[in-house]
Every structure is written in structure tokens, then in C-alpha cells.
Design an enzyme around this catalytic site. Sequence first.
Site, PDB file in Angstrom:
ATOM      1  N   ALA A 105      26.295 -55.159 -31.675  1.00 57.58           N
ATOM      2  CA  ALA A 105      26.432 -56.539 -31.320  1.00 57.58           C
ATOM      3  C   ALA A 105      26.005 -57.305 -32.597  1.00 57.58           C
ATOM      4  O   ALA A 105      24.998 -56.609 -33.246  1.00 57.58           O
ATOM      5  CB  ALA A 105      25.454 -56.929 -29.934  1.00 57.58           C
TER       6      ALA A 105
ATOM      7  N   GLU B  84      27.571 -48.678 -26.574  1.00 59.05           N
ATOM      8  CA  GLU B  84      27.516 -48.990 -25.220  1.00 59.05           C
ATOM      9  C   GLU B  84      29.077 -49.251 -24.728  1.00 59.05           C
ATOM     10  O   GLU B  84      29.681 -49.066 -23.729  1.00 59.05           O
ATOM     11  CB  GLU B  84      26.855 -50.277 -24.958  1.00 59.05           C
ATOM     12  CG  GLU B  84      25.393 -49.888 -24.927  1.00 59.05           C
ATOM     13  CD  GLU B  84      24.271 -51.159 -24.895  1.00 59.05           C
ATOM     14  OE1 GLU B  84      24.318 -52.075 -25.766  1.00 59.05           O
ATOM     15  OE2 GLU B  84      23.615 -51.322 -23.889  1.00 59.05           O
TER      16      GLU B  84
HETATM   17  C1  HXC Z   1      25.767 -58.190 -38.008  1.00 61.66           C
HETATM   18  C2  HXC Z   1      25.738 -56.367 -39.345  1.00 61.66           C
HETATM   19  C3  HXC Z   1      25.462 -55.449 -38.345  1.00 61.66           C
HETATM   20  C4  HXC Z   1      25.299 -56.162 -37.002  1.00 61.66           C
HETATM   21  C5  HXC Z   1      25.958 -54.489 -39.989  1.00 61.66           C
HETATM   22  N1  HXC Z   1      26.161 -55.693 -40.302  1.00 61.66           N
HETATM   23  N2  HXC Z   1      25.543 -54.155 -38.904  1.00 61.66           N
HETATM   24  N3  HXC Z   1      26.001 -57.798 -38.860  1.00 61.66           N
HETATM   25  N4  HXC Z   1      25.186 -57.333 -36.758  1.00 61.66           N
HETATM   26  N5  HXC Z   1      24.954 -55.219 -36.108  1.00 61.66           N
HETATM   27  C6  HXC Z   1      26.660 -56.138 -41.617  1.00 61.66           C
HETATM   28  C7  HXC Z   1      25.444 -56.183 -42.629  1.00 61.66           C
HETATM   29  O1  HXC Z   1      24.564 -56.993 -42.664  1.00 61.66           O
HETATM   30  C8  HXC Z   1      26.263 -56.223 -43.976  1.00 61.66           C
HETATM   31  O2  HXC Z   1      26.723 -57.445 -44.231  1.00 61.66           O
HETATM   32  C9  HXC Z   1      27.361 -55.186 -43.544  1.00 61.66           C
HETATM   33  O3  HXC Z   1      27.356 -55.337 -42.302  1.00 61.66           O
HETATM   34  C10 HXC Z   1      27.305 -53.803 -43.998  1.00 61.66           C
HETATM   35  O4  HXC Z   1      26.187 -53.348 -43.345  1.00 61.66           O
HETATM   36  P1  HXC Z   1      24.925 -52.549 -44.476  1.00 61.66           P
HETATM   37  O5  HXC Z   1      23.630 -52.473 -43.654  1.00 61.66           O
HETATM   38  O6  HXC Z   1      25.059 -53.243 -45.732  1.00 61.66           O
HETATM   39  O7  HXC Z   1      25.578 -51.051 -44.560  1.00 61.66           O
HETATM   40  P2  HXC Z   1      24.662 -49.763 -44.492  1.00 61.66           P
HETATM   41  O8  HXC Z   1      23.733 -49.784 -45.574  1.00 61.66           O
HETATM   42  O9  HXC Z   1      25.743 -48.791 -44.708  1.00 61.66           O
HETATM   43  O10 HXC Z   1      24.139 -49.544 -43.005  1.00 61.66           O
HETATM   44  C11 HXC Z   1      24.738 -49.161 -41.923  1.00 61.66           C
HETATM   45  C12 HXC Z   1      23.951 -49.371 -40.799  1.00 61.66           C
HETATM   46  C13 HXC Z   1      23.108 -50.843 -40.768  1.00 61.66           C
HETATM   47  C14 HXC Z   1      23.019 -48.297 -40.499  1.00 61.66           C
HETATM   48  C15 HXC Z   1      25.093 -49.427 -39.676  1.00 61.66           C
HETATM   49  O11 HXC Z   1      24.096 -51.861 -41.251  1.00 61.66           O
HETATM   50  C16 HXC Z   1      22.415 -51.168 -39.363  1.00 61.66           C
HETATM   51  O12 HXC Z   1      21.425 -50.637 -39.101  1.00 61.66           O
HETATM   52  N6  HXC Z   1      23.210 -51.966 -38.538  1.00 61.66           N
HETATM   53  C17 HXC Z   1      22.439 -52.715 -37.384  1.00 61.66           C
HETATM   54  C18 HXC Z   1      22.729 -51.589 -36.511  1.00 61.66           C
HETATM   55  C19 HXC Z   1      22.084 -51.971 -35.158  1.00 61.66           C
HETATM   56  O13 HXC Z   1      20.628 -52.425 -35.058  1.00 61.66           O
HETATM   57  N7  HXC Z   1      22.703 -52.173 -34.013  1.00 61.66           N
HETATM   58  C20 HXC Z   1      22.268 -52.822 -32.850  1.00 61.66           C
HETATM   59  C21 HXC Z   1      22.368 -54.292 -32.604  1.00 61.66           C
HETATM   60  S1  HXC Z   1      21.993 -54.992 -31.057  1.00 61.66           S
HETATM   61  P3  HXC Z   1      26.190 -58.472 -45.241  1.00 61.66           P
HETATM   62  O14 HXC Z   1      26.835 -59.479 -45.401  1.00 61.66           O
HETATM   63  O15 HXC Z   1      24.653 -58.571 -44.888  1.00 61.66           O
HETATM   64  O16 HXC Z   1      25.972 -57.362 -46.472  1.00 61.66           O
HETATM   65  C22 HXC Z   1      22.931 -54.653 -29.974  1.00 61.66           C
HETATM   66  C23 HXC Z   1      22.571 -55.231 -28.506  1.00 61.66           C
HETATM   67  C24 HXC Z   1      23.878 -54.836 -27.694  1.00 61.66           C
HETATM   68  O17 HXC Z   1      23.955 -54.114 -30.378  1.00 61.66           O
HETATM   69  C25 HXC Z   1      23.559 -55.926 -26.620  1.00 61.66           C
HETATM   70  C26 HXC Z   1      25.072 -56.128 -25.559  1.00 61.66           C
HETATM   71  C27 HXC Z   1      26.364 -56.034 -26.080  1.00 61.66           C
END
Ligand code: HXC
Length: 259
Positions: free
Chosen positions: A65, A113
Site C-alpha cells: 500500500a 495480500e
Molecule cells: C509508497 C513506495 C513504496 C510504498 C516503494 N515506494 N514502495 N512509495 N509506498 N509502499 C517508492 C519509494 O519511495 C521510491 O520513490 C520508489 O518507490 C522506489 O523505491 P526505493 O525504495 O527507492 O527502491 P529500492 O531501494 O529498490 O527498495 C525497494 C523496496 C522498498 C525494498 C521494495 O521500496 C520498500 O521497502 N518499500 C516499502 C515496502 C513496504 O513496507 N510495504 C508495505 C506497505 S504497508 P521516491 O520518490 O521516494 O524515490 C501495506 C499495508 C497494506 O502494504 C494495507 C492494506 C491494503
Amino acid sequence: MAFETIVVEIEDGIATITLNRPEVLNALNSQVFNELAEVAANLGADDSVRAVIITGGDKVFAAGADIKQMASLGAVDVATSVRPSRIAFDRLENMSKPVIAAINGYALGGGCELTLTADIRIAADNAQLGLPEIKLGILPGGGGTQRLPRLIGAGKAKELIFSGDFINAEEALRIGLVNKVVPADQVLAEAKKMAKKFASRGAVALSLAKTCINEGQRMDLEMGLQYEHKCFSLLFATEDQKEGMKSFMEKRKPNFQGK
Ligand code: HXC
């Protein structure tokens, strides 16, 4: 169907939904959920569509998300803003046709999910799956605490959810989180091949088999067996049942009409 955050293509009765926010690794914001909910309703009602594939393209499935959208929300906001995801996920899970998730790269949090709402998950050998919500101080609120243990058992689900660790495709296959692992450039082709096979089967029988499995998970065994028996009996009212058995006896392939 014109959408901004997803692309929908229909070819030979197989619909492919592609998440399309590559700049944020297909992070799922409320617009994505609303569009997924709408497309699921449309495809569910379209009899010409026999199977659905959901993918994020060849680099990433979805990194969860949209954290930037969620970050400033309060509890009341979340109680209402989570709703689009609930509607989308419920519609995808309960669509009366097979849904296959084709997973390249990351499928994390809400992305993982989302794959759990599909009937089948095909992963690229480079796929990384996980539920990292715990590291953000939340829990998998897109059905992860419910669908994941039903799929892989409570023990493994708890390990994934409590740690927030990612697992690779091979481990996901080993624990039953995905059905199949293929080379990254073959994920969509493999999903299409499977979708085509499912589409060639009797659509009513397949849809009722899916209902039996999904509904059965909400029932005890005795109720589930009764439910299965009713669905089984109902199929004897279909032309597909007559055709299926006739084709066997005539030693030819069945020509199912989905009625
Ligand atoms: C918003 C996101 C994002 C996310 C990545 N980005 N994941 N933006 N929400 N979930 C954005 C980053 O901010 C960045 O933009 C761009 O995408 C590239 O990501 P990077 O982090 O620079 O890439 P990388 O270093 O390759 O790392 C990849 C990654 C990491 C390991 C997937 O992005 C990451 O950990 N993302 C979050 C994963 C996460 O925690 N997901 C759960 C979310 S909570 P900018 O502009 O900043 O450079 C959830 C709840 C569900 O899902 C609820 C019900 C539906």
C-alpha cells in the site's frame, strides 16, 4: 475500460490487469483500489471473459500500500480509507472465474495480500514476497492475517508477519505461498498458458468448484460437504455436464458452452 493506475487488456477471453505506477513500484493507493474494484466488477459480469490475470509487469508486482498516502492518516481516516481495498480484494477473490497472479520482483505488504486474493500465484525466480507491515508499526490489514494462515498454516504465517522478512520465490514455493516458479521472462506466458487451460474447461463447473473451495473455508467439514453436494448436483442440470460425459464416451474432446 479507461483507467489511470491500471491497464486492462482482453485477448481470447483472458483479461490481463497490469498495475501501472512504476515510479513507486506499483504502490497501491486508494485510486488503484477503486480502479481494481471497478474492473473486478466489470470483468466478473462479462461472460466473454473466462479467466483473469493480475500482474505488475516484468519488474515488480507491487511494493505494498502507498506509505506516503497512509502516513498522515488517523484511525478514523483508516476506518474509511481501507474500505476501497476491502471491496477490491473481496471482488477479486470471489469473482466467478479463475484469477491468476503473475508475480515478478517484489510482492510486499498489500501487494502480497493482493496476490492472496488470486486463485493461483505464479512467481518469477527473482520474486521477493513478504509482509513488512510490522516494520511500519502496523499489521497486514489487507487480509494478510486471515488469508495467509489459511493458505500456508498459522505457524509460517506468524513467522512472516512477526518478522516482516522477505522470502524468495523458492522458499515461497516450498511453503505453498506460490503454486509455481518460472524464469522471470516467462511469468506472464506461463500465467496465460494456465489461464487458457482453465478457460477451456466447463465455466459453470469451474465457477462452482471455486465457490465450494472458497465458501468451504468458512464452514465446518460437514457443512462444506453438504454445500459441495448441492453444487455437484446442480451441475447435472447443465449442458456442459451432458457434453462432458458424452464426449468421454465418444472418445473426443468436449465442446463446453458454459451453460
Ligand atoms: C509508497 C513506495 C513504496 C510504498 C516503494 N515506494 N514502495 N512509495 N509506498 N509502499 C517508492 C519509494 O519511495 C521510491 O520513490 C520508489 O518507490 C522506489 O523505491 P526505493 O525504495 O527507492 O527502491 P529500492 O531501494 O529498490 O527498495 C525497494 C523496496 C522498498 C525494498 C521494495 O521500496 C520498500 O521497502 N518499500 C516499502 C515496502 C513496504 O513496507 N510495504 C508495505 C506497505 S504497508 P521516491 O520518490 O521516494 O524515490 C501495506 C499495508 C497494506 O502494504 C494495507 C492494506 C491494503
